[in-house]
Design an enzyme around this catalytic site. Structure first.
Site, PDB file in Angstrom:
ATOM      1  N   GLU A   1       6.250 -85.053 -17.507  1.00 51.81           N
ATOM      2  CA  GLU A   1       5.075 -85.880 -18.175  1.00 51.81           C
ATOM      3  C   GLU A   1       4.434 -87.130 -17.526  1.00 51.81           C
ATOM      4  O   GLU A   1       5.160 -87.566 -16.217  1.00 51.81           O
ATOM      5  CB  GLU A   1       5.361 -86.637 -19.554  1.00 51.81           C
ATOM      6  CG  GLU A   1       4.453 -87.205 -19.992  1.00 51.81           C
ATOM      7  CD  GLU A   1       4.557 -86.949 -21.487  1.00 51.81           C
ATOM      8  OE1 GLU A   1       5.442 -86.877 -22.150  1.00 51.81           O
ATOM      9  OE2 GLU A   1       3.946 -87.856 -22.336  1.00 51.81           O
TER      10      GLU A   1
ATOM     11  N   ALA B   1      13.592 -92.806 -20.188  1.00 49.34           N
ATOM     12  CA  ALA B   1      13.429 -91.285 -20.929  1.00 49.34           C
ATOM     13  C   ALA B   1      12.749 -90.197 -21.101  1.00 49.34           C
ATOM     14  O   ALA B   1      11.299 -90.655 -21.175  1.00 49.34           O
ATOM     15  CB  ALA B   1      14.787 -91.355 -22.332  1.00 49.34           C
ATOM     16  N   MET B   2      13.011 -89.395 -21.341  1.00 46.94           N
ATOM     17  CA  MET B   2      11.921 -87.800 -21.526  1.00 46.94           C
ATOM     18  C   MET B   2      12.155 -86.937 -22.174  1.00 46.94           C
ATOM     19  O   MET B   2      13.573 -85.821 -21.985  1.00 46.94           O
ATOM     20  CB  MET B   2      11.320 -87.472 -19.630  1.00 46.94           C
ATOM     21  CG  MET B   2      10.370 -86.253 -19.709  1.00 46.94           C
ATOM     22  SD  MET B   2       9.425 -87.196 -20.500  1.00 46.94           S
ATOM     23  CE  MET B   2       8.506 -85.432 -21.432  1.00 46.94           C
TER      24      MET B   2
ATOM     25  N   ASN C   1      12.212 -84.164 -22.684  1.00 44.26           N
ATOM     26  CA  ASN C   1      12.191 -82.321 -22.499  1.00 44.26           C
ATOM     27  C   ASN C   1      12.774 -81.556 -23.316  1.00 44.26           C
ATOM     28  O   ASN C   1      13.686 -81.535 -23.642  1.00 44.26           O
ATOM     29  CB  ASN C   1      12.078 -81.964 -21.098  1.00 44.26           C
ATOM     30  CG  ASN C   1      12.275 -83.265 -20.198  1.00 44.26           C
ATOM     31  OD1 ASN C   1      10.917 -83.021 -19.431  1.00 44.26           O
ATOM     32  ND2 ASN C   1      13.018 -84.205 -19.621  1.00 44.26           N
TER      33      ASN C   1
ATOM     34  N   GLU D   1      13.330 -90.000 -28.098  1.00 50.79           N
ATOM     35  CA  GLU D   1      13.539 -89.169 -27.374  1.00 50.79           C
ATOM     36  C   GLU D   1      14.292 -87.445 -28.182  1.00 50.79           C
ATOM     37  O   GLU D   1      13.415 -86.125 -28.375  1.00 50.79           O
ATOM     38  CB  GLU D   1      14.071 -88.646 -26.387  1.00 50.79           C
ATOM     39  CG  GLU D   1      14.148 -90.035 -25.319  1.00 50.79           C
ATOM     40  CD  GLU D   1      12.824 -90.162 -24.754  1.00 50.79           C
ATOM     41  OE1 GLU D   1      11.695 -89.546 -24.921  1.00 50.79           O
ATOM     42  OE2 GLU D   1      12.615 -91.135 -24.643  1.00 50.79           O
TER      43      GLU D   1
END
Ligand code: B3K
Ligand code: ZN
Length: 864
Positions: free
Chosen positions: A123, A263-264, A266, A299
């Site tokens: 992203e 953070a991400m 996914n 998240e």
């Protein structure tokens, strides 16, 4: 920057639906540091009648081969960042092989190798650095991913469920993953490394067992339980409050040291900055614990608000981010103190967001023009976006808001949609007209409200006249729908019933016109009005509330947030008066009120700690068109010394009486918060016990206490400062995350040698320009918190940041762009300082190879 090389902007108004859809992609990675092979097989269809070319995004890729329906195909053009394939049939299989170089990828976007592990960040537009693709959020495909790697990478991870694994004849091994949920490319993730794993499980409300796994660098297992507990709390909270359940069989979190953000989200494989995962009492503060819980929650909550329903285009980013921040704020508030969480959120709004909204980067929560999308992960899109959701929640109430959420998922599960779709669901489910309200999505700037109060003794009425003004920098903004919450207090501090036209009126007034009067009846004496209770709208309220009324609100308002708010207003007024008069002296009324707070310690101790803090530099700065840097610092120091000296005995007593049991319970956290605050002030006094209290706290096994002592000595320029910092370095050199705290402390030391000290720290064995955490800890802390040294009259502070930005432009443009922020408000400083900051911006503008990230912000800053 030559005119031809100028980066191009994208506009929301130009959105067009994709002309191709990709139903499925099969990816096969053969990982190697300098040459990773990526083979992609895509099932593609045309979505319209046109015979359009297929334009795939691709950046820094080496194309090896291209096949259409299993035949070599050469009818394509390769441009700088596009692969254009001509004359394609209606539907076809496209096979592409390309090579990438993860080892030299220091941008931390795409696939990169750092700290011994492969990791991705896609992203917003990082997938195009992995392979050629329609790298946009409205193309949803199912992904199968095979990862092949040397066996030293023991864990090979991707999204979804693991469906196959095995050994290859050449000594390598492989794992195959399948994600049953269609997703956009920005949610793709791959990780390969050798980790320690904390495993657990969670049983959902419908009885499904979900495997949970947390992957961390070897040796870090003892720092994982808090993140795991946070994850389980998040899963349970989302079921209870939003009726949302997890949907895959496994949820994985990987912690890595090199990461641009926190953070991400996914799908099924969150990747976290290790700073937002790893914690134990010895290494992490209570604040770190809180941040970790909130980010793990954030998240996780994206799984529905972001992943199951995603954004049609990146201009809609707030659709997922504003909503998910609102959800994580509610999570923290339901689990902990609502007032303290609200105070934290409002601090961010009133300082960072208001300043962004008033500066050259001002944009609506749904921006209309973007050059580099990574520049729009802003406090406006995130935090003001969350305030906009919160206002809808205020207008609808919890029940209707939840009906709106349910309708949103019923309509849009599995789709890529817009902010308009979200508001439509809220409006349709509640029957509340949000047409005017929607302007919050398209208008930048902070609205201002003038509030006048009039009491009519004869008729026993109290009139509030509210007038709304467009922000100075957005004069053409249309009138907004503003939920304006109030409370009226009588002289005993009792809340008065609100009656308008003989009808009971709830506490939220709907402000929709230019000027509006609200006449409250049956008010027997002049009331004290609590305005914009709980910060019910992101506005600036001009009010002339007297010090006596503010003290009354501080004592009696039903909202703890509003009590704090009144205290901040009171202090701010005092500080401004001191700056204007040149005499810094707090009134006895205020000092006595503070003393009562410390002596009585009634209610939440953490709230008392907040009530004892002066407004920050940023809060004061927001009050001025031209920021009086030196005056603010001087008055802050003078007031703090005055408080410290007036309250010394009370502070010592409070510090000694409060017992810290060393646990992570809310009570223990609150005890530590108040004790730390006492220590902070005490470090500024000559009390005979101070040195031993500081030493004791600095040597505590609890990082909250240890760090509190260190930051108190740094801020007070205390004689113990250097000794304690040296001891800390020796003790923690092996732990980079703890060393970040040390770098930050070093950067905040107000000393004539600050600049050379920081430059010397660039050579410290723990420092690394390629690691965003290190850079932010050292230089970010300096530019944001060492006000005196960063804003030195000789411009050396600005030069230090300018030098760093030039360097980071090549290493990591995203991080460079983030670090640039202090220069964005260059116009708000006196002539000398603003000229020196502008010179640094100009230096960047003239740089060869300036990244799009920096270009966009530098250009805006200079043209404003
Ligand atoms: N969605 C990510 C942020 C991505 C930032 C890209 N530069 C984390 C989050 O908001 O949850
Ligand atoms: Zn998010």
């Amino acid at each position: 920057m030559s005119a031809t090389s100028k980066p191009q902007a994208q506009y929301l108004k130009d959105y067009q639906a994709p002309q191709f859809s990709i139903q499925h992609i099969d990816l096969r990675f053969e990982l190697a540091p300098l040459k990773t092979s990526v083979q992609s097989t895509m099932t593609i269809n045309r979505t319209d009648e046109s015979n359009a070319d297929l334009l795939l995004d691709g950046v820094d890729l080496t194309l090896i081969s291209l096949m259409v329906d299993d035949k070599a195909y050469d009818d394509y053009t390769l441009e700088d960042e596009k692969l254009i394939i001509h004359n394609l049939p209606e539907s076809f299989i496209l096979k592409i092989e390309n090579h990438i170089d993860p080892q030299t990828n220091t941008s931390l976007e795409g696939l990169y190798l750092s700290g011994g592990a492969y990791c991705t960040q896609c992203e917003a537009e990082g997938f195009r650095k992995i392979t050629y693709y329609l790298d946009r959020p409205d193309v949803l495909a199912s992904f199968d991913v095979t990862i092949i790697a040397d066996k030293k990478y023991t864990h090979l991870l991707s999204n979804g469920n693991q469906i196959e694994s095995g050994n290859l004849d050449d000594g390598r091994h492989f794992v195959k993953w399948q994600d049953p949920f269609k997703k956009p490319s920005y949610l793709f993730a791959l990780v390969a490394g050798d980790f320690d794993v904390l495993r657990d499980h969670y049983t959902t409300q419908s009885g499904r067992k979900v495997e949970l796994a947390l992957f961390v660098d070897k040796g870090n297992l003892s720092k994982t339980p808090h993140a795991m507990t946070s994850l389980k709390k998040s899963m349970q909270w989302d079921e209870e409050r939003f009726n949302l359940e997890y949907d895959l069989d496994i949820y994985m979190i990987v912690a890595v040291d090199f990461f641009n953000m926190g953070a991400m989200e996914n799908k099924g494989l969150n990747i976290f900055n290790s700073k937002c995962v790893l914690a134990n009492q010895e290494t992490a503060t209570d604040k770190d614990y809180h941040t970790i819980e909130s980010i793990v929650g954030h998240e996780y909550f994206h799984n529905w608000t972001g992943n199951r329903v995603t954004c049609r285009d990146w201009f809609q980013l707030s659709l997922k981010e504003g909503l998910t921040v609102f959800r994580d704020q509610e999570f923290s508030s339901d689990l902990g103190s609502r007032a303290l969480n609200r105070i934290d959120a409002v601090k961010v709004m009133r300082t960072h967001q208001f300043s962004e909204d008033a500066g050259p980067m001002a944009h609506p929560i749904r921006p209309e023009k973007v050059i580099e999308m990574n520049n729009f992960y802003t406090v406006t899109v995130y935090d003001k976006g969350a305030e906009v959701i919160r206002m809808m929640h205020t207008l609808l109430g919890e029940e209707k808001f939840q009906q709106g959420m349910a309708l949103y998922f019923e309509r849009h599960d599995g789709q890529a949609v817009t902010c308009d779709d979200f508001v439509a669901a809220m409006s349709d489910a509640s029957g509340i007209d949000l047409t005017q309200f929607k302007r919050w999505y398209s208008q930048a700037g902070t609205p201002k409200l003038n509030v006048e109060q009039a009491y009519d003794e004869q008729n026993q009425t109290f009139t509030l006249s509210i007038e709304q003004f467009a922000p100075d920098n957005q004069p053409n903004n249309a009138l907004l729908h503003i939920p304006f919450a109030i409370e009226l207090l009588d002289s005993d501090g009792q809340s008065l019933p609100l009656v308008i036209d003989n009808q009971p009126q709830d506490s939220v007034l709907n402000v929709t016109e230019k000027t509006q009067q609200f006449v409250f009846e049956g008010i027997k004496q002049r009331p004290v009005a609590v305005l914009l209770e709980d910060f019910s709208a992101p506005c600036i309220v001009n009010q002339n509330t007297s010090a006596a009324d503010l003290l009354h609100i501080m004592r009696f308002a039903r909202s703890d947030f509003s009590r704090w708010d009144a205290q901040q207003r009171l202090f701010t007024n005092e500080m401004k008066a001191a700056i204007a008069s040149g005499e810094a002296c707090l009134s006895d009324d205020i000092l006595s009120a503070l003393k009562l707070l410390v002596d009585n310690r009634e209610g939440d101790l953490a709230l008392i700690a907040e009530l004892l803090k002066l407004p920050s530099y940023d809060t004061l700065a927001a009050e001025y068109a031209v920021i009086p840097v030196d005056d603010i610092i001087a008055v802050q120091n003078a007031f703090e010394s005055q408080i410290a000296n007036f309250l010394t005995e009370s502070l010592v007593n409070c510090y000694n009486v409060l017992e810290d049991d060393g646990s992570t319970s809310a009570t223990a956290v609150a005890v530590r918060a108040l004790k730390q605050l006492c220590l902070y002030y005490l470090a500024k006094t000559n009390h005979s016990d101070v040195n031993s209290l500081i030493r004791e706290s600095a040597h505590s096994n609890n990082m909250t206490n240890a760090l509190a002592a260190l930051s108190a000595v740094v801020k007070a320029n205390h004689s113990l400062c250097d000794t304690l910092l040296t001891e800390f370095d020796a003790k923690w050199r092996h732990d980079v995350l703890v060393m970040d705290k040390w770098f930050a402390l070093q950067a905040m030391k107000d000393s004539a040698t600050s600049i050379s000290d920081i430059k010397a720290l660039y050579d410290h064995p723990s420092f690394d320009f390629g690691n965003p955490n290190r850079v932010r800890a050292l230089v970010g802390s300096f530019s944001h918190f060492n006000i005196t040294q960063f804003h030195r009259a000789d411009g050396e502070g600005y030069q230090l940041l300018g030098d760093l930005l030039v360097k980071l432009n090549d290493i990591n443009p995203q991080n460079a762009s983030r670090m640039l922020t202090p220069f964005m408000s260059w116009k708000r400083y006196d002539e000398n300082r603003s000229a020196a900051m502008k010179a640094q911006l100009q230096r960047l503008a003239d740089l060869d190879g300036l990244s799009d990230d920096l270009f966009e912000k530098v250009e805006k800053a200079l043209e404003s």
